[in-house]
Motif scaffolding. Structure first.
Motif, PDB file in Angstrom:
ATOM      1  N   ASP A  67       0.659  -1.315  -0.017  1.00 63.86           N
ATOM      2  CA  ASP A  67      -0.536   0.261  -0.609  1.00 63.86           C
ATOM      3  C   ASP A  67       0.970   1.325  -0.104  1.00 63.86           C
ATOM      4  O   ASP A  67       0.080   2.291  -0.110  1.00 63.86           O
ATOM      5  CB  ASP A  67      -0.553   0.542   1.243  1.00 63.86           C
ATOM      6  CG  ASP A  67      -0.315  -0.119   2.280  1.00 63.86           C
ATOM      7  OD1 ASP A  67       1.084   0.098   2.494  1.00 63.86           O
ATOM      8  OD2 ASP A  67      -1.402  -0.257   4.086  1.00 63.86           O
TER       9      ASP A  67
ATOM     10  N   ARG B 200      -5.804   6.318   3.804  1.00 56.66           N
ATOM     11  CA  ARG B 200      -7.281   5.560   3.216  1.00 56.66           C
ATOM     12  C   ARG B 200      -9.192   6.923   3.153  1.00 56.66           C
ATOM     13  O   ARG B 200      -9.726   6.207   2.775  1.00 56.66           O
ATOM     14  CB  ARG B 200      -7.984   4.760   3.843  1.00 56.66           C
ATOM     15  CG  ARG B 200      -6.995   3.229   3.698  1.00 56.66           C
ATOM     16  CD  ARG B 200      -7.131   2.414   4.178  1.00 56.66           C
ATOM     17  NE  ARG B 200      -6.223   1.222   4.179  1.00 56.66           N
ATOM     18  CZ  ARG B 200      -5.955   0.219   4.844  1.00 56.66           C
ATOM     19  NH1 ARG B 200      -6.847   0.553   5.964  1.00 56.66           N
ATOM     20  NH2 ARG B 200      -5.408  -0.870   5.231  1.00 56.66           N
ATOM     21  N   ASN B 201      -8.945   7.554   4.405  1.00 58.91           N
ATOM     22  CA  ASN B 201     -10.050   8.348   4.253  1.00 58.91           C
ATOM     23  C   ASN B 201     -10.050   9.673   4.248  1.00 58.91           C
ATOM     24  O   ASN B 201     -10.610  11.008   4.927  1.00 58.91           O
ATOM     25  CB  ASN B 201     -10.050   8.148   6.195  1.00 58.91           C
ATOM     26  CG  ASN B 201     -10.583   6.282   6.049  1.00 58.91           C
ATOM     27  OD1 ASN B 201     -11.289   6.371   5.033  1.00 58.91           O
ATOM     28  ND2 ASN B 201      -9.508   6.305   7.350  1.00 58.91           N
TER      29      ASN B 201
ATOM     30  N   ARG C 245      -1.700   4.981   7.328  1.00 57.56           N
ATOM     31  CA  ARG C 245      -2.835   3.827   6.398  1.00 57.56           C
ATOM     32  C   ARG C 245      -3.802   4.998   6.336  1.00 57.56           C
ATOM     33  O   ARG C 245      -4.427   5.273   5.511  1.00 57.56           O
ATOM     34  CB  ARG C 245      -2.969   2.703   7.058  1.00 57.56           C
ATOM     35  CG  ARG C 245      -1.678   1.392   6.401  1.00 57.56           C
ATOM     36  CD  ARG C 245      -1.932   0.266   6.924  1.00 57.56           C
ATOM     37  NE  ARG C 245      -0.366  -0.425   5.962  1.00 57.56           N
ATOM     38  CZ  ARG C 245      -0.425  -1.760   6.223  1.00 57.56           C
ATOM     39  NH1 ARG C 245      -1.070  -2.528   7.518  1.00 57.56           N
ATOM     40  NH2 ARG C 245       0.867  -2.560   5.901  1.00 57.56           N
TER      41      ARG C 245
END
Length: 176
Positions: free
Chosen positions: A122, A143-144, A139
């Motif tokens: 990732d 992602r957000n 992470r």
């Protein structure tokens, strides 16, 4: 033993950022330095390198990586594999206790003394005593949010500094 603590890196399509905290701890109870620099640019400022673990060991390994990088004309994957192989097989080097993250615009790698060269799926990597806290935060942010890699690594390291006693909030960020 000196503990050099937390490094986190994030890579996207065209940018990579790495952050490190400044704390060096002696034993379990004494902070002896708050402003250590554990990340830097090498190879004509085209490669980022960060280390965690025993300070002297980390410096030795970063020098060895730079040698391998020169020999491989800047190919960080080749240099990382050669370093890991040498690290694992050399009687003196294999006693060194450190981990490294190396990155350029093409790759992000974790190198360990057990001979591992790991490229995260990732584009997020972290090492050191606060590494798992920084990894989780990075992470989640990746992602957000729409934050850039340099913002993600800084915020992730801030989170780690709030949880890990071996990580402080004197954060150095480098980008490519």
């Amino acid at each position: 033993m000196f503990k050099a603590t937390t490094i986190v890196a994030v890579k996207n399509e065209n940018k990579v950022a790495m952050a490190g905290d400044g704390q060096v701890t002696f034993g379990e109870s004494a902070i002896i330095k708050n402003t250590a620099k554990k990340i830097r640019k090498i190879y004509n400022d085209s490669v980022l390198i960060g280390f965690a673990g025993s300070v002297a060991d980390a410096f030795t390994l970063s020098e060895k990586f730079e040698e391998k990088l020169e020999q491989s004309n800047g190919n960080i994957k080749k240099a990382a594999i050669e370093l890991a192989s040498h690290w694992r097989s050399d009687k003196i080097l294999r006693r060194l206790e450190a981990l490294m993250i190396v990155a350029n615009k093409d790759a992000l790698l974790i190198i360990s003394g057990n001979g591992e060269v790991i490229e995260p799926d990732d584009g997020v990597a972290a090492i050191g005593s606060g590494g798992m806290y920084a990894l989780a935060a990075a992470r989640a942010l990746r992602r957000n949010t729409n934050l850039q890699p340099e913002e993600i690594v800084k915020e992730a390291l801030k989170v780690a500094s709030e949880i890990c006693v071996y990580t402080n909030d004197n954060i150095v960020v480098e980008t490519l």
